[in-house]
Design a protein around this motif. Structure first.
Motif, PDB file in Angstrom:
ATOM      1  N   GLU A 148       0.849  -1.195   0.000  1.00  0.00           N
ATOM      2  CA  GLU A 148       0.000   0.000   0.000  1.00  0.00           C
ATOM      3  C   GLU A 148       0.884   1.244   0.000  1.00  0.00           C
ATOM      4  O   GLU A 148       1.914   1.281   0.672  1.00  0.00           O
ATOM      5  CB  GLU A 148      -0.897   0.000   1.235  1.00  0.00           C
ATOM      6  N   ASN A 170      -7.640  20.099  -3.144  1.00  0.00           N
ATOM      7  CA  ASN A 170      -8.544  19.099  -3.736  1.00  0.00           C
ATOM      8  C   ASN A 170      -7.865  18.337  -4.869  1.00  0.00           C
ATOM      9  O   ASN A 170      -8.104  17.132  -5.038  1.00  0.00           O
ATOM     10  CB  ASN A 170      -9.814  19.786  -4.262  1.00  0.00           C
ATOM     11  N   GLU A 173      -5.722  15.792  -3.198  1.00  0.00           N
ATOM     12  CA  GLU A 173      -6.537  14.765  -2.548  1.00  0.00           C
ATOM     13  C   GLU A 173      -7.137  13.802  -3.569  1.00  0.00           C
ATOM     14  O   GLU A 173      -7.250  12.597  -3.309  1.00  0.00           O
ATOM     15  CB  GLU A 173      -7.645  15.425  -1.733  1.00  0.00           C
ATOM     16  N   LYS A 174      -7.509  14.310  -4.719  1.00  0.00           N
ATOM     17  CA  LYS A 174      -8.125  13.474  -5.748  1.00  0.00           C
ATOM     18  C   LYS A 174      -7.154  12.424  -6.270  1.00  0.00           C
ATOM     19  O   LYS A 174      -7.534  11.272  -6.512  1.00  0.00           O
ATOM     20  CB  LYS A 174      -8.630  14.354  -6.900  1.00  0.00           C
ATOM     21  N   ASN A 177      -5.802  10.345  -2.729  1.00  0.00           N
ATOM     22  CA  ASN A 177      -6.782   9.950  -1.714  1.00  0.00           C
ATOM     23  C   ASN A 177      -6.335  10.430  -0.340  1.00  0.00           C
ATOM     24  O   ASN A 177      -6.422   9.706   0.662  1.00  0.00           O
ATOM     25  CB  ASN A 177      -6.969   8.419  -1.709  1.00  0.00           C
ATOM     26  N   PHE A 178      -5.830  11.638  -0.304  1.00  0.00           N
ATOM     27  CA  PHE A 178      -5.307  12.225   0.934  1.00  0.00           C
ATOM     28  C   PHE A 178      -6.377  13.078   1.605  1.00  0.00           C
ATOM     29  O   PHE A 178      -7.065  13.855   0.954  1.00  0.00           O
ATOM     30  CB  PHE A 178      -4.084  13.088   0.634  1.00  0.00           C
ATOM     31  N   THR A 179      -6.505  12.931   2.903  1.00  0.00           N
ATOM     32  CA  THR A 179      -7.389  13.790   3.677  1.00  0.00           C
ATOM     33  C   THR A 179      -6.716  14.096   5.003  1.00  0.00           C
ATOM     34  O   THR A 179      -6.327  13.179   5.730  1.00  0.00           O
ATOM     35  CB  THR A 179      -8.742  13.114   3.943  1.00  0.00           C
ATOM     36  N   LYS A 182      -7.229  12.244   8.650  1.00  0.00           N
ATOM     37  CA  LYS A 182      -7.666  10.894   8.322  1.00  0.00           C
ATOM     38  C   LYS A 182      -6.937   9.890   9.213  1.00  0.00           C
ATOM     39  O   LYS A 182      -5.748  10.020   9.472  1.00  0.00           O
ATOM     40  CB  LYS A 182      -7.369  10.603   6.849  1.00  0.00           C
TER      41      LYS A 182
END
Length: 398
Positions: A148, A170, A173-174, A177-179, A182
């Protein structure tokens, strides 16, 4: 004398000249293959996963299969179209690609963390340039389904706080897949992902959203670590998480005055160690650092940004490891961290990549030897090299 040697060169049989040319091609190819491919296997093969020395803290259920093997690297700084020369990009990206792919093949980690500044020009790149940078990154850092990849945001990816916009955040993140805020839980181990660029504390839109998520996550983790208590209404409706103390993953280090206390061959150079760090630029502010410690009480903090290695203790017990840059553009001796982690313990080991200066030395030595061999073959050596020329001539005579 010289004219007779040139005549000898011209009268060499074609078969011998072709044979000599073939030997030269094999020699050059061997040097290239070693310096650009095999050397990564030779160096990384020497790295070993550290053992978790949990002792009495190891639970009965914590076996070898419950140990999470993680690779942590930082600051790859893929060059963009504005500041990146094509030759520099080609060289640095090849080095990082070979190192990463070799490490995956030899070490077979469960997870890889990249602690920000994936790109060098993400803070100002156009949509077309961003798409090209992402394509190159995905080619270099491709990984198998058994591994991963988790990427943390850095200031060069979305800009410093004054350059950061919702659009840039954004966009990152797109792709990854980062937030911020999290929680990533693997094998009972809690990792908290932090957008440290948004820890400015000035109430900006991105900062407010990021901090709100961190506060909510902090509440969940704190409730999960408490013993069940029916009278505690604050935790009665909270989703229970693994009770493991979290590990913080972020780009900026927590506040420290400088790298003056850092040691090791990949720490900051002596002339830069005692230069004071600027809050909210080199490190997080003291206020933001205290907030993260208060919220999460982490057992380990992993950060990047400084391009140099450092290990510090916060409040006397919380270790923070600053991971040096993975790019030869920033260091002669890049490295990454290998971590064996369980819900209650961890052990870290550094794995160095080939020193660029040593690769350069091999090329220089091979080039000098190549010139000597060519001159000796054609009997054009000056007196100090007559011995080598005599050996080659003797071999040819045999």
């Amino acid at each position: 004398m010289l004219s007779s040697r040139l005549t000898t060169v011209k009268t060499l049989p074609l078969k011998k000249r072709l044979c000599f040319l073939l030997k030269l091609v094999c020699f050059v190819s061997s040097v290239l293959i070693f310096c650009e491919f095999l050397i990564y296997y030779v160096v990384i093969f020497q790295c070993r996963w550290p053992e978790v020395k949990g002792g009495a803290h190891m639970g009965k259920k914590e076996t070898a299969t419950s140990v999470l093997k993680a690779i942590i690297l930082a600051d790859t700084h893929l060059l963009g179209e504005i500041k990146g020369h094509w030759l520099d990009k080609l060289r640095r990206e090849w080095q990082m690609e070979r190192s990463f792919q070799t490490a995956l093949w030899l070490l077979q980690p469960d997870i890889v963390f990249i602690l920000g500044d994936v790109f060098d020009e993400g803070k100002w790149s156009s949509p077309q340039a961003w798409a090209d940078d992402v394509r190159r990154f995905q080619k270099m850092f491709k990984y198998p389904v058994s591994t991963e990849l988790v990427v943390i945001v850095g200031n060069h990816d979305i800009g410093f706080h004054y350059e950061m916009t919702t659009y840039k955040v954004n966009r990152f993140e797109k792709v990854f897949n980062f937030t911020s805020g999290k929680l990533l839980t693997r094998k009972g181990i809690n990792f908290v992902i932090v957008n440290s660029v948004a820890m400015e504390g000035d109430g900006c839109a991105v900062c407010r959203t990021s901090e709100a998520k961190l506060v909510a996550l902090s509440h969940k983790l704190n409730c999960s670590q408490q013993k069940p208590n029916p009278s505690n209404k604050r935790c009665s409706d909270v989703e229970k998480l693994p009770a493991s103390e979290p590990i913080l993953l972020q780009h900026y280090p927590l506040y420290r005055k400088s790298d003056g206390q850092c040691s090791g061959e990949d720490s900051a150079p002596p002339e830069g160690k005692n230069i004071p760090f600027k809050e909210k630029y080199d490190v997080l502010s003291q206020e933001a650092s205290q907030k993260l410690i208060w919220w999460f009480h982490p057992r380990l903090i992993l950060s990047g940004h400084t391009h140099s290695a450092c290990e510090v203790l916060h409040v006397g017990k919380i270790p923070e490891i600053s991971v040096p840059s993975f790019s030869w553009r920033n260091r002669n001796n890049p490295s990454f961290i290998m971590g064996s982690i369980t819900p209650t313990d961890f052990s870290l080991q550094k794995c160095f990549l080939p020193y660029e200066s040593r690769v350069f030395t091999i090329y220089c030595a091979a080039g000098a030897l190549l010139v000597i061999l060519i001159l000796a073959h054609f009997q054009l050596l000056t007196p100090p090299f007559y011995f080598a020329q005599h050996l080659i001539s003797k071999r040819k005579a045999v």
